[in-house]
Design a protein around this motif. Structure first.
Motif, short mmCIF file in Angstrom:
data_model
loop_
_atom_site.label_atom_id
_atom_site.label_comp_id
_atom_site.label_asym_id
_atom_site.label_seq_id
_atom_site.Cartn_x
_atom_site.Cartn_y
_atom_site.Cartn_z
N VAL A 33 44.32 35.74 31.47
CA VAL A 33 44.85 36.47 30.32
C VAL A 33 44.17 37.84 30.34
O VAL A 33 42.97 37.95 30.12
CB VAL A 33 44.55 35.73 29.00
N ASP A 34 44.93 38.86 30.64
CA ASP A 34 44.47 40.20 30.95
C ASP A 34 43.71 40.19 32.29
O ASP A 34 43.19 39.17 32.71
CB ASP A 34 43.64 40.83 29.82
N ALA A 35 43.72 41.36 32.92
CA ALA A 35 43.21 41.41 34.29
C ALA A 35 42.14 42.48 34.45
O ALA A 35 41.90 42.98 35.54
CB ALA A 35 44.37 41.69 35.24
N GLY A 36 41.44 42.81 33.34
CA GLY A 36 40.47 43.90 33.39
C GLY A 36 39.48 43.77 34.54
O GLY A 36 39.39 44.64 35.40
N SER A 37 38.73 42.65 34.57
CA SER A 37 37.72 42.48 35.61
C SER A 37 38.13 41.43 36.63
O SER A 37 37.30 40.99 37.43
CB SER A 37 36.39 42.07 34.97
N LEU A 38 39.40 41.05 36.62
CA LEU A 38 39.84 39.88 37.40
C LEU A 38 39.40 39.94 38.86
O LEU A 38 38.73 39.02 39.35
CB LEU A 38 41.36 39.72 37.29
N ALA A 39 39.75 40.99 39.56
CA ALA A 39 39.44 41.05 41.00
C ALA A 39 37.94 41.16 41.24
O ALA A 39 37.45 40.74 42.28
CB ALA A 39 40.14 42.24 41.64
N PHE A 40 37.22 41.72 40.28
CA PHE A 40 35.80 42.03 40.50
C PHE A 40 34.89 40.87 40.13
O PHE A 40 33.75 40.83 40.56
CB PHE A 40 35.42 43.28 39.69
N ALA A 41 35.38 39.93 39.32
CA ALA A 41 34.50 38.88 38.80
C ALA A 41 34.93 37.47 39.19
O ALA A 41 34.17 36.53 39.02
CB ALA A 41 34.43 38.97 37.28
N CYS A 42 36.15 37.32 39.71
CA CYS A 42 36.62 35.94 39.96
C CYS A 42 35.90 35.34 41.17
O CYS A 42 35.46 36.06 42.08
CB CYS A 42 38.14 35.91 40.14
N SER A 43 35.80 34.01 41.16
CA SER A 43 35.23 33.29 42.30
C SER A 43 36.28 33.21 43.41
O SER A 43 37.46 33.49 43.17
CB SER A 43 34.82 31.89 41.87
N ASP A 44 35.85 32.79 44.60
CA ASP A 44 36.82 32.62 45.68
C ASP A 44 37.89 31.60 45.29
O ASP A 44 39.07 31.78 45.57
CB ASP A 44 36.11 32.16 46.97
N ASP A 45 37.46 30.51 44.63
CA ASP A 45 38.42 29.48 44.22
C ASP A 45 39.41 30.03 43.20
O ASP A 45 40.61 29.75 43.25
CB ASP A 45 37.69 28.27 43.62
N GLN A 46 38.90 30.83 42.26
CA GLN A 46 39.81 31.41 41.26
C GLN A 46 40.77 32.39 41.93
O GLN A 46 41.96 32.44 41.60
CB GLN A 46 39.00 32.12 40.17
N ARG A 47 40.27 33.15 42.89
CA ARG A 47 41.14 34.11 43.58
C ARG A 47 42.28 33.39 44.28
O ARG A 47 43.42 33.86 44.31
CB ARG A 47 40.33 34.93 44.58
#
Ligand SMILES: [Zn+2]
Length: 257
Positions: A33-47
């Motif tokens: 929900v929203d993608a502000g820090s998505l690429a910078f903070a997600c784990s490999d599994d979340q990615r």
């Protein structure tokens, strides 16, 4: 339902910084929900697992991590990353972000297996399905069109405000449902900056108190997110000094409902 407020940055020891510049909440490691820090903070599994992203509105801090998230996943995608937004939001992404100037027009570029980015429009007030959840978008007061959401699975639901100033409709929709287990609301500015908060469409502890005051005593717990980093200390202090039963949500921590 597992909900993680994604950090915007990390301290030198690797722990999540409390400074939240870039709003992004991940649910059960598979819906953003929203993608502000998505690429910078997600784990490999979340990615690997997140393929649906619901966006509240077009402000940069809420979409900043989207281009890199598509980029990071580009070669491995078996199907498109689906971005759910209002018509205005999707047009803003097409016109101003994925426009071959600021970033490639990923809605028109395919990898070996097909499309990598798909825009799916939702209408305010009309529930839709994404990543196995039912999502109810609610119009909230902010600068320009903006949505809050109630996100539910077969067991429970959470409400997420996005950015908003006082919006009675958000709280009454939450109150009308009997399955909401937690409310995540913004509270960006301290009361000393009430004018700025009003002009920019945000809440302060006092205006949040005005909204929460209407909730019944058995209302679900309220968690505060998206405090402007420069004013975090004052906002947290004012929230603590108020009579409100709210908890400041910690970036990185996983909340279960
Ligand atoms: Zn905003």
């Amino acid at each position: 339902m597992k909900l993680q407020v994604m950090p915007s940055s990390f301290e030198s020891d690797g722990s999540a910084s409390l400074r939240q510049h870039l709003p992004c909440i991940v649910i059960d490691d598979r819906l953003a929900v929203d993608a502000g820090s998505l690429a910078f903070a997600c784990s490999d599994d979340q990615r690997t697992a997140i393929r649906d992203i619901v966006i509240s509105h077009a402000h940069l801090d809420h979409i900043a991590g989207l281009p890199s998230f598509v980029d990071d996943n580009f070669t491995s995608l078996d199907g498109p990353i689906r971005v759910h937004g209002t018509g205005e939001l999707l047009r803003a992404l097409s016109d101003h972000v994925f426009n071959d100037v600021i970033y490639p027009r990923f809605t028109e570029i395919e990898n070996d297996r097909g499309p990598v980015l798909e825009f799916i429009e939702f209408s305010i007030g009309r529930s839709f399905a994404a990543a196995g959840y039912e999502i109810q978008p609610i119009a909230v007061e902010h600068l320009g069109p903006s949505a809050g959401f109630i996100i539910s699975d077969e067991h429970t639901a959470v409400a997420i405000s996005g950015d908003m100033s006082a919006t009675d409709e958000f709280w009454s929709v939450v109150e009308d449902r009997d399955d909401v287990a937690a409310i995540f609301t913004e509270c960006s500015f301290p009361d000393a900056l009430a004018d700025l908060a009003l002009r920019s469409g945000h809440l302060t502890p006092a205006t949040l108190a005005g909204q929460i005051g209407r909730l019944p005593p058995d209302a679900p717990p309220v968690f505060v997110v998206n405090i402007k980093p420069m004013y975090r200390e004052s906002v947290v202090r004012e929230l603590a000094e108020s009579e409100m039963r709210v908890e400041v949500a910690l970036p990185g921590r996983i909340y279960e409902f």
